[in-house]
Every structure is written in structure tokens, then in C-alpha cells.
Design a protein around this motif. Structure first.
Motif, PDB file in Angstrom:
ATOM      1  N   VAL A  71       0.870  -1.177   0.000  1.00 18.89           N
ATOM      2  CA  VAL A  71       0.000   0.000   0.000  1.00 18.89           C
ATOM      3  C   VAL A  71       0.906   1.224   0.000  1.00 18.89           C
ATOM      4  CG1 VAL A  71      -1.739   1.335   1.242  1.00 18.89           C
ATOM      5  CG2 VAL A  71      -1.881  -1.156   1.192  1.00 18.89           C
ATOM      6  N   THR A  72       0.819   2.025  -1.046  1.00 20.53           N
ATOM      7  CA  THR A  72       1.636   3.223  -1.145  1.00 20.53           C
ATOM      8  C   THR A  72       0.819   4.453  -0.759  1.00 20.53           C
ATOM      9  OG1 THR A  72       1.063   3.532  -3.465  1.00 20.53           O
ATOM     10  CG2 THR A  72       3.003   2.197  -2.991  1.00 20.53           C
ATOM     11  N   VAL A  73       1.494   5.535  -0.408  1.00 21.84           N
ATOM     12  CA  VAL A  73       0.867   6.836  -0.194  1.00 21.84           C
ATOM     13  C   VAL A  73       1.472   7.782  -1.217  1.00 21.84           C
ATOM     14  CG1 VAL A  73       0.510   8.767   1.372  1.00 21.84           C
ATOM     15  CG2 VAL A  73       0.442   6.430   2.249  1.00 21.84           C
ATOM     16  N   ASP A  74       0.637   8.239  -2.163  1.00 16.93           N
ATOM     17  CA  ASP A  74       1.095   9.089  -3.272  1.00 16.93           C
ATOM     18  C   ASP A  74       2.280   8.447  -3.995  1.00 16.93           C
ATOM     19  OD1 ASP A  74      -0.844  11.019  -2.750  1.00 16.93           O
ATOM     20  OD2 ASP A  74       0.426  12.046  -1.299  1.00 16.93           O
ATOM     21  N   GLY A  75       2.219   7.122  -4.140  1.00 16.45           N
ATOM     22  CA  GLY A  75       3.238   6.410  -4.890  1.00 16.45           C
ATOM     23  C   GLY A  75       4.464   6.005  -4.107  1.00 16.45           C
ATOM     24  N   GLU A  76       4.574   6.432  -2.842  1.00 13.52           N
ATOM     25  CA  GLU A  76       5.731   6.090  -2.017  1.00 13.52           C
ATOM     26  C   GLU A  76       5.395   4.926  -1.087  1.00 13.52           C
ATOM     27  OE1 GLU A  76       8.761   7.414  -2.274  1.00 13.52           O
ATOM     28  OE2 GLU A  76       8.039   8.654  -3.929  1.00 13.52           O
ATOM     29  N   PRO A  77       6.319   3.976  -0.870  1.00 12.54           N
ATOM     30  CA  PRO A  77       6.040   2.834   0.019  1.00 12.54           C
ATOM     31  C   PRO A  77       5.659   3.310   1.420  1.00 12.54           C
ATOM     32  CG  PRO A  77       8.069   2.494  -1.212  1.00 12.54           C
ATOM     33  CD  PRO A  77       7.658   3.918  -1.465  1.00 12.54           C
ATOM     34  N   LEU A 146      -8.094   9.763  -0.607  1.00 14.10           N
ATOM     35  CA  LEU A 146      -8.642   8.885  -1.630  1.00 14.10           C
ATOM     36  C   LEU A 146      -8.025   7.506  -1.480  1.00 14.10           C
ATOM     37  CD1 LEU A 146     -10.330   8.632  -4.269  1.00 14.10           C
ATOM     38  CD2 LEU A 146      -8.219   9.132  -5.503  1.00 14.10           C
ATOM     39  N   ALA A 147      -8.854   6.477  -1.405  1.00 18.68           N
ATOM     40  CA  ALA A 147      -8.369   5.110  -1.234  1.00 18.68           C
ATOM     41  C   ALA A 147      -8.722   4.280  -2.458  1.00 18.68           C
ATOM     42  CB  ALA A 147      -8.985   4.477   0.010  1.00 18.68           C
ATOM     43  N   VAL A 148      -7.763   3.507  -2.937  1.00 14.99           N
ATOM     44  CA  VAL A 148      -7.985   2.559  -4.022  1.00 14.99           C
ATOM     45  C   VAL A 148      -7.811   1.173  -3.416  1.00 14.99           C
ATOM     46  CG1 VAL A 148      -7.295   1.828  -6.321  1.00 14.99           C
ATOM     47  CG2 VAL A 148      -7.038   4.222  -5.640  1.00 14.99           C
ATOM     48  N   VAL A 149      -8.901   0.415  -3.338  1.00 22.39           N
ATOM     49  CA  VAL A 149      -8.920  -0.844  -2.604  1.00 22.39           C
ATOM     50  C   VAL A 149      -9.157  -1.998  -3.561  1.00 22.39           C
ATOM     51  CG1 VAL A 149      -9.990  -2.113  -0.705  1.00 22.39           C
ATOM     52  CG2 VAL A 149      -9.872   0.390  -0.624  1.00 22.39           C
ATOM     53  N   LEU A 215      -3.152   4.861  -1.166  1.00 23.26           N
ATOM     54  CA  LEU A 215      -3.780   6.067  -0.641  1.00 23.26           C
ATOM     55  C   LEU A 215      -3.225   7.271  -1.393  1.00 23.26           C
ATOM     56  CD1 LEU A 215      -3.377   5.218   3.155  1.00 23.26           C
ATOM     57  CD2 LEU A 215      -5.408   4.867   1.750  1.00 23.26           C
ATOM     58  N   TYR A 216      -4.106   8.215  -1.688  1.00 24.11           N
ATOM     59  CA  TYR A 216      -3.706   9.405  -2.434  1.00 24.11           C
ATOM     60  C   TYR A 216      -4.225  10.636  -1.695  1.00 24.11           C
ATOM     61  CZ  TYR A 216      -2.785   5.927  -6.022  1.00 24.11           C
ATOM     62  OH  TYR A 216      -2.322   4.827  -6.698  1.00 24.11           O
ATOM     63  N   THR A 217      -3.321  11.551  -1.371  1.00 25.48           N
ATOM     64  CA  THR A 217      -3.694  12.733  -0.589  1.00 25.48           C
ATOM     65  C   THR A 217      -3.824  13.977  -1.445  1.00 25.48           C
ATOM     66  OG1 THR A 217      -1.371  13.267  -0.122  1.00 25.48           O
ATOM     67  CG2 THR A 217      -2.491  11.794   1.414  1.00 25.48           C
ATOM     68  N   SER A 218      -3.403  13.919  -2.705  1.00 26.15           N
ATOM     69  CA  SER A 218      -3.479  15.116  -3.545  1.00 26.15           C
ATOM     70  C   SER A 218      -4.349  14.871  -4.770  1.00 26.15           C
ATOM     71  CB  SER A 218      -2.065  15.554  -3.961  1.00 26.15           C
ATOM     72  OG  SER A 218      -1.353  14.478  -4.531  1.00 26.15           O
ATOM     73  N   ALA A 219      -3.888  14.026  -5.685  1.00 31.91           N
ATOM     74  CA  ALA A 219      -4.658  13.752  -6.891  1.00 31.91           C
ATOM     75  C   ALA A 219      -4.570  12.278  -7.230  1.00 31.91           C
ATOM     76  CB  ALA A 219      -4.141  14.595  -8.053  1.00 31.91           C
ATOM     77  N   ALA A 220      -5.615  11.779  -7.853  1.00 32.04           N
ATOM     78  CA  ALA A 220      -5.641  10.373  -8.250  1.00 32.04           C
ATOM     79  C   ALA A 220      -4.787  10.173  -9.493  1.00 32.04           C
ATOM     80  CB  ALA A 220      -7.069   9.941  -8.525  1.00 32.04           C
ATOM     81  N   ALA A 228     -12.635   8.475  -9.971  1.00 31.77           N
ATOM     82  CA  ALA A 228     -12.399   8.800  -8.557  1.00 31.77           C
ATOM     83  C   ALA A 228     -13.179  10.027  -8.140  1.00 31.77           C
ATOM     84  CB  ALA A 228     -10.914   9.032  -8.326  1.00 31.77           C
ATOM     85  N   PRO A 229     -13.817  10.000  -6.960  1.00 34.48           N
ATOM     86  CA  PRO A 229     -14.479  11.199  -6.433  1.00 34.48           C
ATOM     87  C   PRO A 229     -13.461  12.271  -6.094  1.00 34.48           C
ATOM     88  CG  PRO A 229     -14.470   9.444  -4.798  1.00 34.48           C
ATOM     89  CD  PRO A 229     -13.945   8.850  -6.067  1.00 34.48           C
ATOM     90  N   GLN A 230     -13.897  13.509  -6.096  1.00 35.91           N
ATOM     91  CA  GLN A 230     -13.008  14.628  -5.800  1.00 35.91           C
ATOM     92  C   GLN A 230     -12.710  14.688  -4.298  1.00 35.91           C
ATOM     93  OE1 GLN A 230     -11.614  16.621  -8.208  1.00 35.91           O
ATOM     94  NE2 GLN A 230     -12.579  15.142  -9.583  1.00 35.91           N
ATOM     95  N   LEU A 231     -11.462  14.969  -3.967  1.00 35.65           N
ATOM     96  CA  LEU A 231     -11.086  15.101  -2.551  1.00 35.65           C
ATOM     97  C   LEU A 231     -11.641  16.415  -2.002  1.00 35.65           C
ATOM     98  CD1 LEU A 231      -7.392  13.851  -2.568  1.00 35.65           C
ATOM     99  CD2 LEU A 231      -9.388  12.674  -1.707  1.00 35.65           C
TER     100      LEU A 231
END
Length: 231
Positions: A71-77, A146-149, A215-220, A228-231
Motif C-alpha cells: 500500500v503506497t501513499v502518493d506512490g511512495e512505500p 482517496l483510497a484505491v482498494v 492512498l492518495y492525498t493530492s490527486a488520483a 475517482a471522487p473529488q477530494l
């Protein structure tokens, strides 16, 4: 207690990595000199069942259950999830463990990871990771995430799927996802931490390129932007 164990049956010689009764994947390279137990139906099997008294009883050894799903956060491990069965047979329950990469504090402890929680659903485990992120690099950052599950049912071959999508599943280029928002509770929840899944925002059964769980905190990612729904 020994009398209550199910009898040991022979494995399928052409598919030794599968349970001979329910075909659930058990172990990648089984030994001829061990007795295995299926975590899905509790069947005990071995290459030579008549020698069971002299063979090592390994119990449940399911590589699929212990596989790490990053599970990455904004692409980072950041962490990983691990699927497991709690119980066997009729009483088996699917659960998801949430683990955090913690190499900074405990470099040589438990392979540099920290166990967080065991949850009933994959999205709840993702919410636990989101909570830990909010008290980590950016303390008290409780903005929606934003979560991608990955699909919790692993139902990739449902009858309503077009043939083209099924073909893409077979070659590994497409995957099934749920995409939605994890929102913060007004106050930390006793059992579920700080974040929870806003089920009204989740789009289940979304078809997207594989490898985007996270998980994405800025943009999908661009591949998910249309869904994806808008944050």
C-alpha cells in the motif's frame, strides 16, 4: 484430540500446490514428506497418506494468505496488507492485517515492519493505514484521503463481465478495484481509529490498470481520474 482430526488424503499429483478437495492454493512447492492442512476447508493431505504417522504435520501453510500486498501513499512505500483466514472450513472468516513499514525506528525488528491491526474488511485495514499516515509525516492531517482498494471478494470472473475484460484479467493487465474517500471521524473512534470509509463515495467493481492500490492525498492517478471522487 487426535481422533477428531480429518483423515489424510492424497494430493493431486498434477497439481500438488492445490487442495485436492476444494482446489484452494496452499503452498507453492510442497514437500513429499509433509502433511498439509487446507485453510479453506480443513482437508489434510500428503503425497503418501499411508505414511502420515511418520510425516511432519505442517498445519495451515497458505502462501496466498501470507502474501504482502503493498500500500503506497502518493506512490511512495508506506505499508502493506495481508489476507488471512481466521478458522477453517464452515467457520472460516476472511480478515485483513494492516502492517506499517517502520524501518526508521526498528531497523532490525520484525523485518522492519510494525503490525497495526486485523480488520474484517480490506477497506477498514486501509483506513488504519490512513490514520497512521495522518499522525506520521504530517501530524494531525485529517483531510479526506482517496483510497484505491482491491476487490475484497476477488470475484474477477462474474457472469456480467464482458469477454474483453475477462481476457484482460487472464493476461494480468486489468484488476478490480473499489475507489472512494476515507474521511476522519469528529473524534477518534474507539475501535476504528481516526478514519472510516465513506461507503457512499465508493465505486465498487471499477476496472483499472493493476498496481494502483494505495492512498492518495493530492490527486488520483490519471488512469483513475475519470472514476475517482473529488477530494
Amino acid at each position: 484430540m487426535q481422533e477428531n482430526l480429518s483423515p489424510v488424503i492424497n494430493w493431486n499429483s498434477h497439481k500438488p500446490h492445490q487442495c485436492p478437495r476444494c482446489r484452494h492454493g496452499t503452498v507453492a512447492e510442497p514437500s513429499r514428506w509433509k502433511v498439509y492442512t487446507c485453510c479453506n476447508c480443513a482437508t489434510r493431505f500428503a503425497r503418501f497418506p499411508r505414511l502420515q504417522r511418520f510425516l511432519r504435520q505442517t498445519g495451515v501453510t497458505c502462501e496466498w494468505c501470507t502474501l504482502r500486498h503493498p500500500v503506497t501513499v502518493d506512490g511512495e512505500p508506506f505499508g502493506f496488507l495481508r489476507h488471512r483466514h481466521n478458522g477453517v472450513g464452515t467457520y472460516a472468516r476472511h480478515q485483513f492485517e494492516a502492517w506499517l513499514y517502520d524501518t526508521g525506528e526498528h531497523l532490525n525488528h520484525r523485518d522492519g515492519v510494525r503490525y497495526l491491526n486485523t480488520c474484517a474488511s480490506r477497506v477498514d485495514a486501509m483506513a488504519d493505514l490512513a490514520w497512521w499516515h495522518s499522525i506520521g509525516p504530517v501530524e494531525d492531517d485529517l483531510r479526506p484521503v482517496l483510497a484505491v482498494v482491491a476487490d475484497e471478494e476477488f470475484d474477477k470472473y462474474a457472469a456480467e463481465l464482458p469477454d474483453a475484460q475477462v481476457g484482460s484479467f487472464m493476461d494480468g493487465t486489468l484488476e478490480v478495484y473499489g475507489v472512494g474517500i476515507l474521511r476522519a471521524y469528529p473524534a477518534a473512534h474507539r475501535r476504528r481509529g481516526q478514519f472510516h470509509a465513506d461507503t457512499a463515495t465508493f465505486t465498487w467493481g471499477l476496472i483499472a490498470p493493476s498496481g494502483l492500490e494505495g492512498l492518495y492525498t493530492s490527486a488520483a492517478p490519471k488512469a483513475l481520474a475519470a472514476y475517482a471522487p473529488q477530494l
